[in-house]
Structure formats: C-alpha cells, structure tokens
Design an enzyme around this catalytic site. Structure first.
Site, PDB file in Angstrom:
ATOM      1  N   TYR A 208       0.859  -1.189   0.000  1.00 27.34           N
ATOM      2  CA  TYR A 208       0.000   0.000   0.000  1.00 27.34           C
ATOM      3  C   TYR A 208       0.885   1.225   0.000  1.00 27.34           C
ATOM      4  O   TYR A 208       1.857   1.301   0.759  1.00 27.34           O
ATOM      5  CB  TYR A 208      -0.879  -0.004   1.261  1.00 27.34           C
ATOM      6  CG  TYR A 208      -1.764   1.217   1.400  1.00 27.34           C
ATOM      7  CD1 TYR A 208      -2.846   1.418   0.549  1.00 27.34           C
ATOM      8  CD2 TYR A 208      -1.518   2.171   2.389  1.00 27.34           C
ATOM      9  CE1 TYR A 208      -3.667   2.534   0.687  1.00 27.34           C
ATOM     10  CE2 TYR A 208      -2.339   3.292   2.531  1.00 27.34           C
ATOM     11  CZ  TYR A 208      -3.406   3.471   1.678  1.00 27.34           C
ATOM     12  OH  TYR A 208      -4.217   4.573   1.815  1.00 27.34           O
TER      13      TYR A 208
ATOM     14  N   ASP B 281       9.315   2.682  -0.245  1.00 28.32           N
ATOM     15  CA  ASP B 281       8.276   3.351   0.530  1.00 28.32           C
ATOM     16  C   ASP B 281       8.477   2.934   1.981  1.00 28.32           C
ATOM     17  O   ASP B 281       8.076   1.857   2.404  1.00 28.32           O
ATOM     18  CB  ASP B 281       6.889   2.959   0.017  1.00 28.32           C
ATOM     19  CG  ASP B 281       5.785   3.650   0.816  1.00 28.32           C
ATOM     20  OD1 ASP B 281       6.103   4.343   1.805  1.00 28.32           O
ATOM     21  OD2 ASP B 281       4.605   3.490   0.437  1.00 28.32           O
TER      22      ASP B 281
ATOM     23  N   LYS C  86       4.359   8.991   8.995  1.00 24.56           N
ATOM     24  CA  LYS C  86       4.144   8.384  10.303  1.00 24.56           C
ATOM     25  C   LYS C  86       5.162   8.849  11.354  1.00 24.56           C
ATOM     26  O   LYS C  86       5.004   9.933  11.893  1.00 24.56           O
ATOM     27  CB  LYS C  86       4.065   6.860  10.148  1.00 24.56           C
ATOM     28  CG  LYS C  86       2.863   6.514   9.249  1.00 24.56           C
ATOM     29  CD  LYS C  86       2.523   5.087   9.038  1.00 24.56           C
ATOM     30  CE  LYS C  86       1.200   5.016   8.252  1.00 24.56           C
ATOM     31  NZ  LYS C  86       1.150   4.079   7.174  1.00 24.56           N
TER      32      LYS C  86
HETATM   33  C1  LIG Z   1       0.481   4.591   5.810  1.00 25.45           C
HETATM   34  C2  LIG Z   1       1.225   4.344   4.551  1.00 25.45           C
HETATM   35  C3  LIG Z   1       1.120   5.203   3.441  1.00 25.45           C
HETATM   36  C4  LIG Z   1       0.148   6.342   3.400  1.00 25.45           C
HETATM   37  O1  LIG Z   1       0.415   7.301   4.349  1.00 25.45           O
HETATM   38  P1  LIG Z   1      -0.759   8.345   4.757  1.00 25.45           P
HETATM   39  O2  LIG Z   1      -0.092   9.272   5.698  1.00 25.45           O
HETATM   40  O3  LIG Z   1      -1.845   7.499   5.355  1.00 25.45           O
HETATM   41  O4  LIG Z   1      -1.205   9.001   3.508  1.00 25.45           O
HETATM   42  C5  LIG Z   1       1.934   4.972   2.356  1.00 25.45           C
HETATM   43  N1  LIG Z   1       2.793   3.938   2.338  1.00 25.45           N
HETATM   44  C6  LIG Z   1       2.906   3.095   3.363  1.00 25.45           C
HETATM   45  C7  LIG Z   1       3.894   1.975   3.301  1.00 25.45           C
HETATM   46  C8  LIG Z   1       2.114   3.241   4.509  1.00 25.45           C
HETATM   47  O5  LIG Z   1       2.208   2.356   5.502  1.00 25.45           O
END
Ligand SMILES: *Cc1c(COP(=O)(O)O)cnc(C)c1O
Length: 430
Positions: free
Chosen positions: A144, A239, A267
C-alpha cells in the site's frame, strides 16, 4: 465493557462521515462490530470515551513508536506552537528536520517535506517519471502506498498485462501505466524488466510489507530489485512510510543494506502530526521545483509544530539501544502469542521485524501475498474481539501489521499474552 458513549458517537458519525470514519480501516468492517472512540492516550494505552483502557498495538498506525503523549514530544509541540502555528515562509525547524533525515538515511541527500505518506509517494513517482522521461510504474501485490490513483491498481491477468483500476474513479488510462508484481518472486521481476524495462520509470516497494499483514523480504530479494532497476535505468523507490525509523534507525534500507534512489517517509517523522517526506539522490531531488521543473508544492509543508513533534520523536529513538529493545519486546510478544496458540491447539504464526509484526491464523511460513491471504480471517475476527473485551487493541483487520512501542513494558506484554490464552481458547471452541 460498556460502549454506550462510543455507540452514540458512531451513530452520529455514521450520518455525517462516510462509514462514520475519516479513514476506512477504522470502521471495523473486516472484523465486524463498531469502533470505539478515543478520549485520550498515554504510553502504551488508549482510553475510550466510556472509560475503558486498552493496551494499544496500533499506535496510530505507526507514529507512536515512543508511546502516546510522550512528555518530550508534547513539550516540543507546546513550546513551538506558542510562536505561531504556520508562517508561509521558511522556518528553522525545516532545516533541522532535513539535516536529521539526511544524516539518519544516507541515501537521502536532499528531502522535501509534505503532509502525508500519500503525498510523499505521489510526489516520488512524479520525480521518477520526470527524471527518467518514462511513464510506467511497478508496484507489488499487497503493498500500500496511500490512496493516489496510480497505486489503486491491481494486476491484470498475468504480470505483463496492463493494470486494472482497484477503485471507481481511477481512470483505466492511468491504471494501464501501473504494473503489479508478486512480492518475493525473483523470476517474475526479472521477466517483467526483460519485457518492458525500457518503459519503467520506477519501481516502488514496501521493503518489509506492512499493509498485507507483515511479510519480510526473502534473502537477496531487495538486492535483486536494486540490480534490475540499475540495469534497466529505472529508479528504485523504497516506501518507508511504515518501516522508516522503525525496523532500524535508518529504516529497512539500513537493515538490508540497500540504497534506493528515492525514499518516502511519514508516520514516525511526524510524531503523531500530519507529516510525510520524500527524498533521495541529489541529482534527482534537484529536479524538483523550484530548483528544477518537476512541480510539487504544499501550503502547510514543513509546518513548524509538525516538525517539532517529529524532531522530538527522532531524538527519542536515537537513544542508545532503542531499536534493539524494540526488537526484543516484539519477539517477546510474538513468542508469547505463539506459545499461547500452541497450548490452545490453534494454527497460528507470527512474522516479526523490530517494532512491527504479523499475526496469521495459519501455519507458517508466510512469504507472499497469497500466503498472507491464506490466514483465516474469521478466526482472526473472533480473536480480535476476544482480545478487545480483555483490554487489548489489535489492528482491526486480519491484513494489517501490528505495532510495538518503547512504552510497552514486560508487564504489558505479559498481560497481553494472558489475554491471548483466553482469546485463543475462544477461537478453538468456536
Ligand atoms: C500509511 C502508509 C502510506 C500512506 O500514508 P498516509 O499518511 O496514510 O497518507 C503509504 N505507504 C505506506 C507503506 C504506509 O504504511
């Protein structure tokens, strides 16, 4: 456990917010029932509006690695906010943050702050496309990367076909540009690059998958992807919105010794405030506006209060032995849960990285998205509710990772394993 106030709030919310929430997984749809509403949080605990306390293994989905409401983070926020909430001109904390990220993550020679992980990944693929002059993006099943159009795409029939939109509102023409590979499959990646490598702008991956439960990379897999990207002139994008600053101070790229061309964060670097970042090689980042032509902007990007929360969190996690302790407590929890499941005769498996883990209602190993999907979601749902009743809050989906913070004590872990003994018995009896 009484949930009257949460129930009343959810009833009101459901009239006003789609599904009663501002982000889908919060709605408990995949485990059934209704979400509880938080009143406050402290250390490893969440307290709901009905006064119930939960040991929290979600940690706001990652940011709260040092525990909720850490005094050093709150103090930094309070101090900073008194000088004003947003300036619209550069502020010193943006520079401190850029220095912190680039020193902790050497592959990031320059960074750009944004306001969410989604913004970071959207911007990173724009840089990949702008810098290479190519259009196609490669992603992985089960990974994701936020809710951008280019990521809400699933594999067509066979890896080499065009992608299919995974949500109404994603144009087919855009989905066609996203190719999807099975995670941990060496040959599929090689075959895809041999076929269309010349068109691939970038490959984006969660180096440890944390959005399809938790799946670790096979030995040499990330290195294989690094080599494929280099050979075919595509950019490797890690990511690390979830894994960054968590699975090691320098993220998964430090843990596995791989230098991606671009990285995305979120995060933890916001410490609980809305923050994201993307960064990478200087020659790539120099192409971002205003030093280059690839456009990216944000009214609140680099917000001083958000930078203060993130910097205070980064300071906490740079304490000697922080990640070793996090790894040890993650192992203690997962080992305890596996033992409790064995006692109850429930097929169960965990995957672990420092500060994050996967819970599977199936035998291991779990190395692919298909393996992860093989977990018994109905059993997980029963387990989830049995744990919640006993004051333990797990991610409300069989396909989300769990998170550990430095605030979880041995006593919290022991209490969690005690609750799990009873919860596994519920699962076994069903
Ligand atoms: C949470 C997450 C996102 C998206 O981040 P948001 O701040 O919710 O837009 C993208 N990539 C990864 C791997 C994530 O865990």
């Amino acid at each position: 456990m009484n949930h009257d106030r949460s129930h009343a709030l959810f009833t009101r919310a459901s009239e006003l917010l789609p599904g009663g929430v501002n982000s889908p997984v919060r709605a408990f749809k995949s485990v059934g029932g209704e979400p509880f509403f938080a009143q406050r949080a402290q250390g490893p605990y969440l307290f709901d509006v009905d006064g119930n306390r939960y040991i929290d293994y979600v940690g706001s989905w990652g940011p709260m690695i040092a525990g909720h409401a850490h005094p050093q983070v709150l103090d930094a926020v309070a101090r900073t906010m008194r000088d004003g909430l947003s300036f619209g001109v550069p502020n010193p904390l943006e520079v401190t943050m850029a220095e912190a990220i680039t020193s902790i993550v050497p592959s990031c020679e320059m960074v750009r702050m944004v306001n969410s992980g989604t913004e970071a990944t959207l911007s990173a693929i724009r840089v990949a496309r702008g810098a290479t002059g190519r259009s196609r993006i490669v992603k992985f099943e089960g990974c994701y990367h936020g809710h951008g159009d280019s990521f809400l795409v699933k594999a067509g029939s066979g890896a080499l076909t065009f992608g299919l939109p995974n949500s109404p509102g994603v144009p087919k023409a855009l989905a066609d540009l996203t190719l999807t590979l099975p995670y941990n499959d060496f040959e599929a990646a090689t075959a895809l690059f041999d076929e269309v490598g010349i068109d691939i702008a970038g490959l984006i991956i969660e180096p440890i998958v944390g959005n399809a439960n938790c799946i670790l990379p096979r030995e040499g897999y990330l290195q294989h992807l690094r080599e494929l990207c280099t050979r075919h002139g595509a950019l490797l994008i890690f990511d690390e919105v979830m894994t960054g600053f968590r699975v090691a101070l320098g993220g998964a790229q430090q843990r596995y010794g791989i230098a991606p061309d671009l990285s995305t964060f979120g995060k933890i670097i916001g410490g609980g405030m809305p923050v994201g970042a993307f960064g990478g090689r200087r020659d790539l980042m120099r192409q971002v506006a205003p030093s280059g032509p690839i456009y990216q902007a944000g009214t609140l990007s680099g917000n001083p209060v958000a930078m203060a929360a993130g910097l205070a969190t980064l300071e906490l996690i740079q304490a000697q032995g922080f990640h070793d302790a996090l790894e040890a407590s993650t192992h203690a929890l997962c080992g305890g849960l596996e033992a409790a499941a064995r006692e109850a005769g429930v097929a169960f498996h965990t995957t672990r990285a420092p500060g994050m883990f996967g819970l599977y209602f199936r035998e291991g190993p779990v190395e692919s998205f298909a393996d992860a999907l093989g977990s018994d979601a109905a059993k997980f749902g029963r387990f989830f509710h049995a744990m919640l009743e006993r004051g333990v809050y797990l991610a409300p989906s069989a396909f989300e990772a769990g998170f550990m913070s430095s605030a979880h004590s041995e006593a919290d872990i022991a209490a969690t394993v005690d609750a799990a003994r009873a919860a596994f018995a519920v699962v076994a009896a069903a």
